[in-house]
Design a protein around this motif. Structure first.
Motif, PDB file in Angstrom:
ATOM      1  N   GLN A   3      43.260  47.611  47.094  1.00 49.55           N
ATOM      2  CA  GLN A   3      44.198  47.170  46.067  1.00 49.55           C
ATOM      3  C   GLN A   3      43.724  45.813  45.544  1.00 49.55           C
ATOM      4  N   LEU A   4      43.818  45.634  44.230  1.00 48.57           N
ATOM      5  CA  LEU A   4      43.288  44.434  43.582  1.00 48.57           C
ATOM      6  C   LEU A   4      44.391  43.715  42.820  1.00 48.57           C
ATOM      7  N   VAL A   5      44.456  42.403  42.986  1.00 49.72           N
ATOM      8  CA  VAL A   5      45.459  41.594  42.289  1.00 49.72           C
ATOM      9  C   VAL A   5      44.785  40.365  41.692  1.00 49.72           C
ATOM     10  N   GLU A   6      44.834  40.276  40.366  1.00 48.29           N
ATOM     11  CA  GLU A   6      44.242  39.142  39.665  1.00 48.29           C
ATOM     12  C   GLU A   6      45.232  37.983  39.583  1.00 48.29           C
ATOM     13  N   SER A   7      44.689  36.787  39.458  1.00 51.62           N
ATOM     14  CA  SER A   7      45.509  35.593  39.266  1.00 51.62           C
ATOM     15  C   SER A   7      44.680  34.517  38.594  1.00 51.62           C
ATOM     16  N   GLY A   8      45.358  33.475  38.121  1.00 53.51           N
ATOM     17  CA  GLY A   8      44.675  32.320  37.575  1.00 53.51           C
ATOM     18  C   GLY A   8      44.560  32.269  36.065  1.00 53.51           C
ATOM     19  N   GLY A   9      45.044  33.302  35.388  1.00 53.82           N
ATOM     20  CA  GLY A   9      45.001  33.272  33.932  1.00 53.82           C
ATOM     21  C   GLY A   9      45.943  32.222  33.370  1.00 53.82           C
ATOM     22  N   GLY A  10      45.806  31.967  32.079  1.00 53.75           N
ATOM     23  CA  GLY A  10      46.676  30.991  31.450  1.00 53.75           C
ATOM     24  C   GLY A  10      46.187  30.623  30.074  1.00 53.75           C
ATOM     25  N   LEU A  11      46.728  29.522  29.566  1.00 53.20           N
ATOM     26  CA  LEU A  11      46.389  29.014  28.237  1.00 53.20           C
ATOM     27  C   LEU A  11      45.442  27.834  28.390  1.00 53.20           C
ATOM     28  N   ARG A  19      39.149  29.290  35.946  1.00 55.83           N
ATOM     29  CA  ARG A  19      38.651  30.209  36.969  1.00 55.83           C
ATOM     30  C   ARG A  19      39.744  31.196  37.319  1.00 55.83           C
ATOM     31  N   ILE A  20      39.432  32.459  37.222  1.00 57.53           N
ATOM     32  CA  ILE A  20      40.369  33.508  37.623  1.00 57.53           C
ATOM     33  C   ILE A  20      39.864  34.167  38.897  1.00 57.53           C
ATOM     34  N   SER A  21      40.815  34.713  39.645  1.00 54.10           N
ATOM     35  CA  SER A  21      40.503  35.295  40.943  1.00 54.10           C
ATOM     36  C   SER A  21      41.048  36.705  41.033  1.00 54.10           C
ATOM     37  N   CYS A  22      40.501  37.449  41.971  1.00 48.49           N
ATOM     38  CA  CYS A  22      40.953  38.811  42.227  1.00 48.49           C
ATOM     39  C   CYS A  22      40.973  38.985  43.740  1.00 48.49           C
ATOM     40  N   ALA A  23      42.164  39.136  44.299  1.00 47.98           N
ATOM     41  CA  ALA A  23      42.311  39.307  45.740  1.00 47.98           C
ATOM     42  C   ALA A  23      42.358  40.787  46.092  1.00 47.98           C
ATOM     43  N   ALA A  24      41.572  41.164  47.068  1.00 45.50           N
ATOM     44  CA  ALA A  24      41.493  42.564  47.490  1.00 45.50           C
ATOM     45  C   ALA A  24      42.157  42.753  48.848  1.00 45.50           C
ATOM     46  N   LYS A  87      36.037  30.193  24.188  1.00 47.68           N
ATOM     47  CA  LYS A  87      36.217  30.331  22.755  1.00 47.68           C
ATOM     48  C   LYS A  87      37.483  31.133  22.479  1.00 47.68           C
ATOM     49  N   PRO A  88      38.069  30.967  21.303  1.00 48.74           N
ATOM     50  CA  PRO A  88      39.266  31.771  20.978  1.00 48.74           C
ATOM     51  C   PRO A  88      39.009  33.279  21.105  1.00 48.74           C
ATOM     52  N   GLU A  89      37.793  33.694  20.825  1.00 51.92           N
ATOM     53  CA  GLU A  89      37.482  35.130  20.927  1.00 51.92           C
ATOM     54  C   GLU A  89      37.393  35.625  22.370  1.00 51.92           C
ATOM     55  N   ASP A  90      37.499  34.716  23.337  1.00 54.30           N
ATOM     56  CA  ASP A  90      37.575  35.132  24.739  1.00 54.30           C
ATOM     57  C   ASP A  90      38.999  35.538  25.132  1.00 54.30           C
ATOM     58  N   THR A  91      39.958  35.316  24.252  1.00 56.81           N
ATOM     59  CA  THR A  91      41.338  35.677  24.543  1.00 56.81           C
ATOM     60  C   THR A  91      41.466  37.165  24.811  1.00 56.81           C
ATOM     61  N   ALA A  92      42.023  37.503  25.970  1.00 54.36           N
ATOM     62  CA  ALA A  92      42.115  38.906  26.377  1.00 54.36           C
ATOM     63  C   ALA A  92      42.857  38.992  27.705  1.00 54.36           C
ATOM     64  N   VAL A  93      43.205  40.195  28.077  1.00 55.17           N
ATOM     65  CA  VAL A  93      43.631  40.463  29.453  1.00 55.17           C
ATOM     66  C   VAL A  93      42.373  40.781  30.251  1.00 55.17           C
ATOM     67  N   PHE A  94      42.198  40.072  31.340  1.00 56.49           N
ATOM     68  CA  PHE A  94      41.019  40.245  32.186  1.00 56.49           C
ATOM     69  C   PHE A  94      41.401  41.084  33.405  1.00 56.49           C
ATOM     70  N   TYR A  95      40.584  42.102  33.681  1.00 54.46           N
ATOM     71  CA  TYR A  95      40.816  43.014  34.793  1.00 54.46           C
ATOM     72  C   TYR A  95      39.654  42.957  35.772  1.00 54.46           C
ATOM     73  N   ASN A 117      38.889  51.558  41.085  1.00 52.63           N
ATOM     74  CA  ASN A 117      39.951  50.679  41.559  1.00 52.63           C
ATOM     75  C   ASN A 117      40.119  49.547  40.558  1.00 52.63           C
ATOM     76  N   TRP A 118      41.350  49.344  40.113  1.00 49.67           N
ATOM     77  CA  TRP A 118      41.624  48.350  39.076  1.00 49.67           C
ATOM     78  C   TRP A 118      42.832  47.498  39.439  1.00 49.67           C
ATOM     79  N   GLY A 119      42.788  46.237  39.048  1.00 47.88           N
ATOM     80  CA  GLY A 119      43.937  45.381  39.148  1.00 47.88           C
ATOM     81  C   GLY A 119      44.831  45.542  37.928  1.00 47.88           C
ATOM     82  N   GLN A 120      45.919  44.772  37.919  1.00 47.59           N
ATOM     83  CA  GLN A 120      46.900  44.886  36.833  1.00 47.59           C
ATOM     84  C   GLN A 120      46.557  43.995  35.647  1.00 47.59           C
ATOM     85  N   GLY A 121      45.624  43.076  35.839  1.00 43.70           N
ATOM     86  CA  GLY A 121      45.184  42.216  34.751  1.00 43.70           C
ATOM     87  C   GLY A 121      45.842  40.851  34.759  1.00 43.70           C
ATOM     88  N   THR A 122      45.139  39.882  34.200  1.00 49.16           N
ATOM     89  CA  THR A 122      45.683  38.541  34.022  1.00 49.16           C
ATOM     90  C   THR A 122      45.323  38.065  32.622  1.00 49.16           C
TER      91      THR A 122
END
Length: 128
Positions: A3-11, A19-24, A87-95, A117-122
């Motif tokens: 199971q994968l859970v992402e975290s660390g996203g934001g503005l 830096r974003i993380s994914c805990a398994a 960059k602004p074009e990096d704006t997205a949900v990261f999985y 196996n996929w996380g829910q995204g950040t």
């Protein structure tokens, strides 16, 4: 299955870093080749980066090469994505995604269908 859970996203402002993380959990993390994908509104899911089972090999999409760094800590069951010069074009949900198949030997590591196996995204939002 892991199971994968992402975290660390934001503005963040353009030019900044994040830096974003994914805990398994629930599986043997080192059995999985791992990757980051992202999806912006109205666009298809895009390959960002991939890393081999023990981190010896990394691969990047052309749009992030030289700016993003993928890494993993198998002792902590965690995948990371260090993002610089955003960059602004990096704006997205990261999985984050994991695969047990031979994604690197097949050369198909950029194909989301290779990962089961996929996380829910950040959400990562870069303001101009």
């Amino acid at each position: 299955q892991v199971q994968l859970v992402e975290s660390g996203g934001g503005l963040v402002q353009a030019g900044g870093s994040l830096r974003i993380s994914c805990a398994a959990s629930g599986g043997i993390f080192s059995n999985y080749a791992m990757a980051w994908f992202r999806q912006a509104p109205g666009k298809e899911r895009e390959f960002v980066a991939a890393i081999s089972w023990f981190g010896g090999h990394t691969y990047y999409g052309d749009s992030v090469k030289g700016r993003f760094t993928i890494s993993r800590d198998n002792a902590k069951n965690t995948l990371y994505l260090e993002m610089n010069s955003l960059k602004p074009e990096d704006t997205a949900v990261f999985y984050c995604a994991g695969a047990t198949g031979p994604v690197f030997a097949s050369g198909h590591y950029q194909d989301a269908r290779e990962y089961d196996n996929w996380g829910q995204g950040t959400q990562v939002t870069v303001s101009s």
